[in-house]
Design a protein around this motif. Structure first.
Motif, short mmCIF file in Angstrom:
data_model
loop_
_atom_site.label_atom_id
_atom_site.label_comp_id
_atom_site.label_asym_id
_atom_site.label_seq_id
_atom_site.Cartn_x
_atom_site.Cartn_y
_atom_site.Cartn_z
N ARG A 194 0.82 -1.21 0.00
CA ARG A 194 0.00 0.00 0.00
C ARG A 194 0.85 1.26 0.00
N ASN B 33 -3.64 5.47 -0.26
CA ASN B 33 -4.89 4.70 -0.32
C ASN B 33 -4.90 3.68 -1.46
N ASN C 50 -8.08 -1.96 -3.83
CA ASN C 50 -7.57 -3.03 -2.97
C ASN C 50 -6.98 -4.12 -3.84
N THR D 33 -3.30 -3.75 11.72
CA THR D 33 -4.57 -3.03 11.65
C THR D 33 -4.64 -1.94 12.70
N GLU D 34 -5.57 -1.03 12.53
CA GLU D 34 -5.85 0.01 13.52
C GLU D 34 -7.35 0.22 13.57
N LYS D 35 -7.97 -0.12 14.70
CA LYS D 35 -9.42 -0.02 14.89
C LYS D 35 -10.16 -0.74 13.77
N ARG E 196 -9.23 -1.24 10.74
CA ARG E 196 -8.82 -0.83 9.40
C ARG E 196 -7.47 -1.44 9.06
N LEU E 197 -7.36 -2.05 7.87
CA LEU E 197 -6.10 -2.65 7.45
C LEU E 197 -5.07 -1.58 7.15
#
Length: 369
Positions: free
Chosen positions: A28, A31, A50, A350-352, A354-355
């Motif tokens: 990534r 975005n 993605n 991840t964070e919360k 989200r990848l």
């Protein structure tokens, strides 16, 4: 002679390199997603919403402008613009999933199903409401539903579809291709071990006798057998408020605040000392210093570490320890890739929910903001 030998080596190395599939990992930038190798070198430019690599076939599935596509290892689109897809066929080689020998069922934006090879060659037109196959004849034919009519459709495209049956009122097309496509094995019979109360009492008396003997031999305050490790008679040992371990193959002196996961296969033990967590081996040596807030074992050689609200990981290999310091919100083991004739663990960050991206066991982050 020397030049001939060198030429032969070049030819052999070329054959080997072409026979092995490239190891590509979703990468990534901001975005957008693409693919890179294990060293973090971008191989397919990040330009997709993605991107993922099918774990069974190696096919690369990407989304661009809200449309899904399959691309080859060079980024060339082989199947474009579909709603969902799945793999159908028998693989001659895992190294080359983009071929005419591997089939992909595809559902388009209109909800119609068809069959293509991974190179994009049309096998069955996109006109059916459902497809169904079983693994006994996956290279020969499949069933297709169009309205209430069911047809038997050859995969080799040389034959013609034949009428099979019509669904009656209230009947449904069993096991469509978009559901599980295999006959689930029967549930194993539950085997119950029945013993009498008398036998249980005798076994408990013998166990207590052994525990009392261990307590006396090592001058311990108490000894407690670990239920999950009864088969190997492994016990917690306590003295002066500290805990250790006893096993007929090793002894860990009571010196720890607590002991967590015990993996006898990997000969590793997670323990806490002075309110910090580390890893010791069954011979008592410290494998990972006591510096973490917590450590959770995935198996005997993969561990997730935590410190100050951040996550990291540890991977034990034969003669080395790969340690990524806790620096990301959350990390979990994602998969293990085959690389250079050995495993290569890939972690998911991840964070919360989200990848964020992926991290290799080599500590390289496959993402960049």
């Amino acid at each position: 002679m020397r030049s001939t030998f060198i030429f032969t080596l070049i030819i052999l190395s070329s054959i080997i390199s072409f026979s092995q599939p490239p190891v590509l990992i979703p990468y990534r930038v901001g975005n957008l997603w693409g693919f890179c190798d294990t060293a973090g070198i971008v191989k397919i430019k990040p330009e997709y919403q993605n991107a993922r690599k099918d774990p069974y076939t190696g096919l690369l599935i990407v989304t661009k402008k809200n449309k899904k596509h399959i691309i080859d290892f060079n980024g060339k689109v082989t199947i474009k613009s579909f709603d969902t897809c799945g793999i159908y066929g028998v693989f001659k080689t895992w190294a080359n999933p983009v071929s005419d020998d591997v089939f992909v069922w595809v559902k388009d934006d209109n909800g119609k199903f068809g069959l293509k090879t991974t190179t994009g060659k049309q096998i069955i037109p996109m006109i059916y409401d459902d497809l169904y196959y079983n693994y006994r004849n996956i290279k020969e034919s499949l069933y297709a539903r169009k309205g209430d009519s069911i047809y038997l459709v050859p995969v080799n495209s040389k034959g013609k579809k034949t009428y099979y049956t019509t669904l009656g009122k209230g009947e449904s097309f069993k096991r469509p291709i978009s559901s599980d496509n295999y006959d689930a094995p029967p549930e194993p019979d539950q085997i119950l071990s029945i013993t009498s109360d008398e036998n249980n009492d005798q076994a408990e008396a013998e166990l207590n006798k052994v525990l009392e003997q261990i307590k006396a031999n090592y001058r311990l305050d108490s000894v407690v057998a670990i239920p999950d490790l009864y088969y190997d008679l492994t016990c917690y040992t306590y003295k002066n408020g500290k805990v250790g371990l006893w096993n007929d193959k090793f002894v860990i002196t009571p010196a720890y605040d607590s002991i967590g996961d015990i993996n006898l296969h990997g000969a590793v033990i997670i323990a806490k000392k002075d309110n910090k967590v580390g890893i010791i081996s069954t011979n008592g040596t410290v494998k990972i210093p006591f510096k973490y807030d917590n450590i959770h074992a995935y198996n005997h050689n993969i561990f997730i570490t935590g410190k100050a609200g951040k996550k990291g990981f540890i991977v034990f290999r034969e003669n080395r320890v790969l340690e990524f310091p806790p620096s990301l919100p959350d990390i979990e083991r994602f998969s293990e890739l085959s690389f250079n004739d050995s495993g290569f663990v890939l972690f998911r960050a991840t964070e919360k929910g989200r990848l964020i991206g992926f991290i290799g066991e080599n500590g390289i982050k496959y993402f960049r903001d």
